[in-house]
Motif scaffolding. Sequence first.
Motif, mmCIF file in Angstrom:
data_model
loop_
_atom_site.group_PDB
_atom_site.id
_atom_site.type_symbol
_atom_site.label_atom_id
_atom_site.label_comp_id
_atom_site.label_asym_id
_atom_site.label_seq_id
_atom_site.Cartn_x
_atom_site.Cartn_y
_atom_site.Cartn_z
ATOM 1 N N ALA A 84 40.735 -36.947 85.794
ATOM 2 C CA ALA A 84 40.745 -35.377 85.921
ATOM 3 C C ALA A 84 40.049 -34.820 87.074
ATOM 4 O O ALA A 84 40.526 -33.964 87.918
ATOM 5 C CB ALA A 84 40.341 -34.734 84.611
ATOM 6 N N ILE A 85 38.898 -35.531 87.450
ATOM 7 C CA ILE A 85 38.031 -35.067 88.534
ATOM 8 C C ILE A 85 38.927 -35.478 89.736
ATOM 9 O O ILE A 85 39.012 -34.828 90.710
ATOM 10 C CB ILE A 85 36.544 -35.809 88.542
ATOM 11 N N THR A 86 39.278 -36.870 89.897
ATOM 12 C CA THR A 86 40.155 -37.032 91.222
ATOM 13 C C THR A 86 41.338 -36.393 91.280
ATOM 14 O O THR A 86 41.790 -36.196 92.507
ATOM 15 C CB THR A 86 40.314 -38.699 90.948
ATOM 16 N N GLN A 87 42.017 -35.930 90.252
ATOM 17 C CA GLN A 87 43.248 -35.332 90.596
ATOM 18 C C GLN A 87 42.916 -33.805 90.968
ATOM 19 O O GLN A 87 43.499 -33.298 92.043
ATOM 20 C CB GLN A 87 43.953 -35.021 89.179
ATOM 21 N N ALA A 88 41.775 -33.205 90.622
ATOM 22 C CA ALA A 88 41.409 -31.921 91.022
ATOM 23 C C ALA A 88 41.162 -32.026 92.489
ATOM 24 O O ALA A 88 41.224 -31.171 93.351
ATOM 25 C CB ALA A 88 40.118 -31.371 90.187
ATOM 26 N N CYS A 89 40.470 -33.142 92.756
ATOM 27 C CA CYS A 89 40.033 -33.533 94.263
ATOM 28 C C CYS A 89 41.212 -33.543 95.234
ATOM 29 O O CYS A 89 41.398 -33.110 96.418
ATOM 30 C CB CYS A 89 39.035 -34.815 94.373
ATOM 31 N N ASP A 90 42.337 -34.346 94.622
ATOM 32 C CA ASP A 90 43.417 -34.572 95.458
ATOM 33 C C ASP A 90 44.124 -33.387 95.683
ATOM 34 O O ASP A 90 44.696 -32.997 96.779
ATOM 35 C CB ASP A 90 44.330 -35.429 94.450
#
Length: 468
Positions: free
Chosen positions: A75-81
């Motif tokens: 979830a965090i990495t998707q938000a970052c992407d």
Amino acid sequence: MENTFRIEKDFLGEKEIANDSYYGIQTLRAKENFDITRTSISLFPNFIRSLAKVKKATALTNYELGDLTLIQRDAITQACDEIIAGQFHDQFIVDPIQGGAGTSTNMNANEVIANRALEILGHPRSSYHIIHPNNHVNCSQSTNDVYPTAIKITLHELIFRLKDSLRELRDSFDRKAVEFKDILKMGRTQLQDAVPMTLGQEFKTYAIMVDEDIYRLREAQALIKEVNLGATAIGTGINTKENYQELVIKNLQDVTGIDFVNAGDLIEATQDTGDFVHISGILKRVVIKVSKICNDLRLLSSGPRAGFNEINLPAMQPGSSIMPGKVNPVIPEVVNQVAFEVIGADMTISMASEGGQLQLNVFEPIIAYKLFTSINMMRRSFHSLASKCIDGITANEDVCMENILNSITIVTSLNPILGYEKCSALAKEALKTNRRVYDIIIEQELFTKEELDKLLHPKHMVHNHKLV
């Protein structure tokens, strides 16, 4: 009626946050406290993306070390992407100039990423027991390593763009050097006539001056590949697990595509802003040299009737509200003003770096703001200079030749034959009688006309150097 606000708390109290906002309470406090530039860090989209890249690299690392679950990591990495792709930049609302050494900027990123990650998982914003801005998004980090690392990622990318604008400018000068390779003109020192040269040589010099600084910027980029990510608060790596520094740098390399390395001493790297001072100095060097070229262009195009008038700059706009027909060298003028701004920014950066104390320099926000602003202004002005000025320059060949023929200093080429004192006497006579040196030499029968034509032909005076 549906409540349009949610309540968030910190150790100072609670605040109402608009439900449609991804930022949280610490961001809102910073927004209220720092109303300085009347802009926000979203003014620098590269910087927003850089923050997200750091947060993605740390999330991947924290998952590898067992500090995040797979669900939290994804979830965090998707938000970052999504932020890297350009989304949610309007949620980065804090002023770029702020107290707290960049903490407000870091927390703005933490809160936006946390709330977007919660949304991805289907939870309401502010459900921080699931994904928390500090406990999860900022896990194993401090502002003091995240913020300078994001600055360096941004600088690395912005310098690439600045080099592109310098290449464009260099190529414009190179094309003019070829175009003007056979146009003879008078060279000058201390604004006085010196010896002949070609207009092509003059413009080739400008191309070389610009090209040199492309290499200086390349060297500066290498310097900022050393980062302190993993240092946390002061460089001791508190709150990180064994191998964190090694893993997070590897993940940062993968996320950014840049071969960043860990600083040799993280305590030193956390407080030392010398690399930013160095980059600022390079920027100052670059812009001073380009501004000097612009001074030359304004002088060489001065007139058109009462100035040098050796070249014509493209007419971009009417130059006066009162004098009809006046056209000003507006593009070189604006580059001059950018130079003044960058030189002033260099002083600000110097003072901010010197003003740091003990284990942290709290003035990195103003350093970042000035560096980003300087680079953006420089690359835009250099593009304008190339496309709106240099590419359209034309030469007044007749004026250039007339200046040579009327010049006293062409007698310099006769020094080896007649001697300095005799040549000085010829120059003095020419000045006194307002006559050409050429005519006086013929009158005094020092050479035949054929001999003198050969000796004084301007092309012979530049034969030691290529005309382009």
